[in-house]
Enzyme design. Sequence first.
Site, short mmCIF file in Angstrom:
data_model
loop_
_atom_site.label_atom_id
_atom_site.label_comp_id
_atom_site.label_asym_id
_atom_site.label_seq_id
_atom_site.Cartn_x
_atom_site.Cartn_y
_atom_site.Cartn_z
N SER A 3 22.76 -36.29 40.81
CA SER A 3 22.30 -35.40 41.88
C SER A 3 22.38 -36.13 43.23
O SER A 3 22.24 -37.35 43.28
CB SER A 3 20.85 -35.02 41.58
OG SER A 3 20.49 -33.86 42.27
N PRO A 4 22.59 -35.37 44.32
CA PRO A 4 22.67 -36.05 45.62
C PRO A 4 21.38 -36.80 45.96
O PRO A 4 20.29 -36.26 45.79
CB PRO A 4 22.90 -34.89 46.61
CG PRO A 4 22.57 -33.64 45.86
CD PRO A 4 22.79 -33.93 44.42
N GLN A 59 28.30 -33.95 49.52
CA GLN A 59 27.32 -32.97 49.98
C GLN A 59 27.23 -33.07 51.49
O GLN A 59 26.97 -34.16 52.03
CB GLN A 59 25.94 -33.23 49.37
CG GLN A 59 24.95 -32.11 49.71
CD GLN A 59 23.51 -32.41 49.34
OE1 GLN A 59 22.98 -33.46 49.72
NE2 GLN A 59 22.86 -31.52 48.62
N TYR A 114 16.25 -28.08 55.65
CA TYR A 114 17.19 -28.55 56.68
C TYR A 114 17.76 -27.36 57.45
O TYR A 114 17.30 -26.23 57.26
CB TYR A 114 18.26 -29.43 56.02
CG TYR A 114 17.66 -30.67 55.36
CD1 TYR A 114 16.94 -31.59 56.12
CD2 TYR A 114 17.76 -30.88 53.99
CE1 TYR A 114 16.35 -32.71 55.53
CE2 TYR A 114 17.17 -32.01 53.40
CZ TYR A 114 16.47 -32.91 54.17
OH TYR A 114 15.88 -34.00 53.59
N ARG A 173 23.71 -25.69 47.72
CA ARG A 173 22.38 -26.01 47.16
C ARG A 173 21.35 -25.14 47.86
O ARG A 173 21.32 -25.06 49.10
CB ARG A 173 22.05 -27.49 47.34
CG ARG A 173 20.64 -27.82 46.89
CD ARG A 173 20.35 -29.32 46.78
NE ARG A 173 20.60 -29.77 45.43
CZ ARG A 173 19.96 -30.81 44.84
NH1 ARG A 173 19.08 -31.50 45.52
NH2 ARG A 173 20.22 -31.16 43.61
N ARG A 178 16.54 -39.14 39.97
CA ARG A 178 15.80 -40.39 39.75
C ARG A 178 16.18 -41.11 38.46
O ARG A 178 16.25 -42.35 38.48
CB ARG A 178 14.29 -40.10 39.83
CG ARG A 178 13.85 -39.76 41.26
CD ARG A 178 12.51 -39.09 41.29
NE ARG A 178 12.50 -37.83 40.56
CZ ARG A 178 11.43 -37.11 40.32
NH1 ARG A 178 10.25 -37.54 40.74
NH2 ARG A 178 11.51 -35.97 39.67
#
Length: 768
Positions: free
Chosen positions: A419-420, A497, A578, A626, A720
Amino acid sequence: MGKALKIACVGGGPAGLYFSLLMKKQNPDHDITVYERNRPSDTFGWGVVFSDKTLENFADADPETKVEIINSFAHWDDIEVHFKGRMIRSGGHGFSGIRRHRLLEILQNRAAGLGVNLEYETEVESLDLLAGADLIIACDGLNSRIRADYAETFRPQIDLRTNKFVWLGTHQILDAFTFIFKETEWGWFQAHAYRFDNDTSTFIIETREDTWKKAGIDKMSQDEGIAFCEDMFADHLGGHALMSNAKHLRGNAIWINFPRVSNETWIKDNIVLMGDAAHTAHFSIGSGTKLAMEDAIALARHLDEARGGPLRDALLGYEEERKLEGIKIQSAARNSTEWFENVDRYAGFEPEQFTYSLLTRSQRVSHENLRLRDREYLEGVEKWFAKRATGKRQDTAVAPMFTPFSLRAMTLPNRVVVSPMATYSARGGLPADFHLVHLGGLAHGGAGLIFTEMTCVAADARITPHCAGLWNDAQERQWKRIVEYVHAASPARICLQIGHAGPKGSTKVPWEGTDEPLDDGNWPLIAASAVPWSEANQVPAPASRDDMDRVTAEFVATAARAEACGFDMIELHAAHGYLLSSFISPLTNNREDDYGGSLENRMRFPLEVFDAVREVWPDDKPVSIRISATDWYAGGLTPDDAVAIARLCKDRGVDLIDVSAGQTTTEAEPVYGRMFQTPFADRIRNEVGIATMAVGNIYEADHVNSIIMAGRADLAALARPHLADPCWTRHVAAELKYADQYWPVQYLSGRDQLMRNLERAEQMVQEI
Ligand SMILES: Cc1cc2nc3c(=O)[nH]c(=O)nc-3n(C[C@H](O)[C@H](O)[C@H](O)COP(=O)(O)OP(=O)(O)OC[C@H]3O[C@@H](n4cnc5c(N)ncnc54)[C@H](O)[C@@H]3O)c2cc1C
Ligand SMILES: Cc1cc2nc3c(=O)[nH]c(=O)nc-3n(C[C@H](O)[C@H](O)[C@H](O)COP(=O)(O)O)c2cc1C
């Protein structure tokens, strides 16, 4: 033995009877009365189910009743699913059924034998009558009057579910727990059926309320409704009738909506809730009677352990223990309830995937769990899935995570995604040696698709001064080097991304102060509206038309550079608060122009950016978006909105939705847990018909395999876990004995040693 108590149980169901006999066993001097408004032989319901595990608990609490229960049981191991004219059977589920009437008889006899006073046909209308009791057990069932009378203390929450269901019986003998799904002109109906003695089975029929009304059952008499169901399920009833034991109810009143009951507190003075009065668990996980009887075991134990100490401490200990268990069961039951409420969401599946999705619906039964229960069944589905993914016949079973997946011309070797993850290790937006080693190491690690961190489209689009970017030639050269390394060193594909921080920009790196503005050198921010991320952050300027045109051009330029670098895929970051996300969420967008208001308007700018990027991005390469599927906050985006967002994205040609959630407001109240965001990916994938990637607390191979096999998502992203172990996929492949996993040639001797060690460990376990 503690002091003798005077105990009143209001309700002679499984909870009241079992508790009273367990207490009497503890101390024959307890003075216990069970008040039951019905006669001993009156009972609703048909069969009750218990798992083998529950029976062990009963054996410990009272071996005598356990033996009686076992002697009256019908035991079965298999589950059969009938769907689209096919039947799929899987084994090893280990359940037993007993007639509710027989269970009550066993409990009544044992309680009476131990000296419990059983007062039948005695309705407790007021607790004043029980004034002399030391302890009052409110085990008066689902519609508990005591709970209602003291609602201010107990603060019950009753969530009436949307489906209609009816509890019927039949003399058709079923030799497996049977689920039957019928598609009709009005919608789907399903039956949950199981045998509970030599000649009777429970037969619950369930459907959506709108389907039930469209079929006209709301206007039918009880007999007409039953005849309608007999007709519908005739090919499974072998000529037997469906029977109701609620003849006293008129018309459609036998059809009910399941009430999910929970209470803030279970204790008022010396009154304590138990069984259905305290909590209910949806019939599809068959745990109502089990919970009620296990409550009884727990309270009896806490009272025993208190040994004459303060009663309240024992009650509090009981409440704490059982509330937690109730929450766990209700959470599994919630997933199961919602699965059955949304059968049409999965109706497009083939029977193999539909059955697997059904068996794992509560997220308590996992992929490896199913393997333990029935290896042959699971390997059959694994082969089926792998054949579908590869188009080739499969002779050996392969875990679903190791099957390929394609988007446009890009094919991934497996379904695991890095994952980013922002690393805040760039200077002037320039990826450093760190990025080469980090992303190169992840490519060695074996995941099928590697995401870069959010890479910003301009200097003022960054979150922090150390975020990576792609807006100049030097950055392009560095990214190209990284992409070429990943491609040369592994079969992994790499996705860039791209994003713009919007209102969350101009902050410190997290290890110096998460989301805190810079001490100096802050740059001006833009967002959909003048809504700051927090009181400490800058108030952004609402983006003007010029700003929006400039930002769109920046996204396009970055996409063009991404192609020059050789990236396989790009993703627009429209989640987590964002810039693009600030347009989508109503919490951060209060614009009054064409870009605010309705969801269509709020999606306009993100989709304009997508269209512009798609123009310059090669046709054979995919683009994902996303999103935050919910704001986890009242008045914000909901999972329903996420479905609508995904639909708009699909219409514009987005290839995959990367389904994240939250991080759009500091006020959010997320509900965490294993795979906690996966249900959003499931809904989007199966309601909209677009590929999804699930993310969020997915950390075991078992999670990935069940998500992919059940069709909850096409890809599973782990963030993670890859920081803890960049070689997560390789390690998991070794544990699952997947032979075709890519390892860098330089590391093959490490693989061989690891495999040998794992084999040896397995042998040792078998020898023990
Ligand atoms: C219609 C229906 C059918 C069901 N069928 C099944 C089934 O087939 N299989 C299964 O596993 N589960 C079934 N359940 C669920 C299951 O019955 C419960 O989860 C379980 O019985 C809970 O046990 P309990 O002792 O807490 O409550 P209950 O079994 O409901 O017992 C409560 C008792 O309290 C009595 N009572 C209530 N108020 C008073 C009062 N004021 N004074 C005196 N007595 C009172 C009631 O008459 C009742 O006997 C069914 C539930 C319903 C509503
Ligand atoms: C250190 C770190 C940095 C992150 N940076 C990004 C990012 O740049 N872009 C993004 O979309 N998500 C980012 N995320 C969110 C992750 O992609 C992922 O959605 C989230 O961590 C949940 O997955 P997990 O439970 O597997 O960690 C980041 C997460 C972490 C832990």
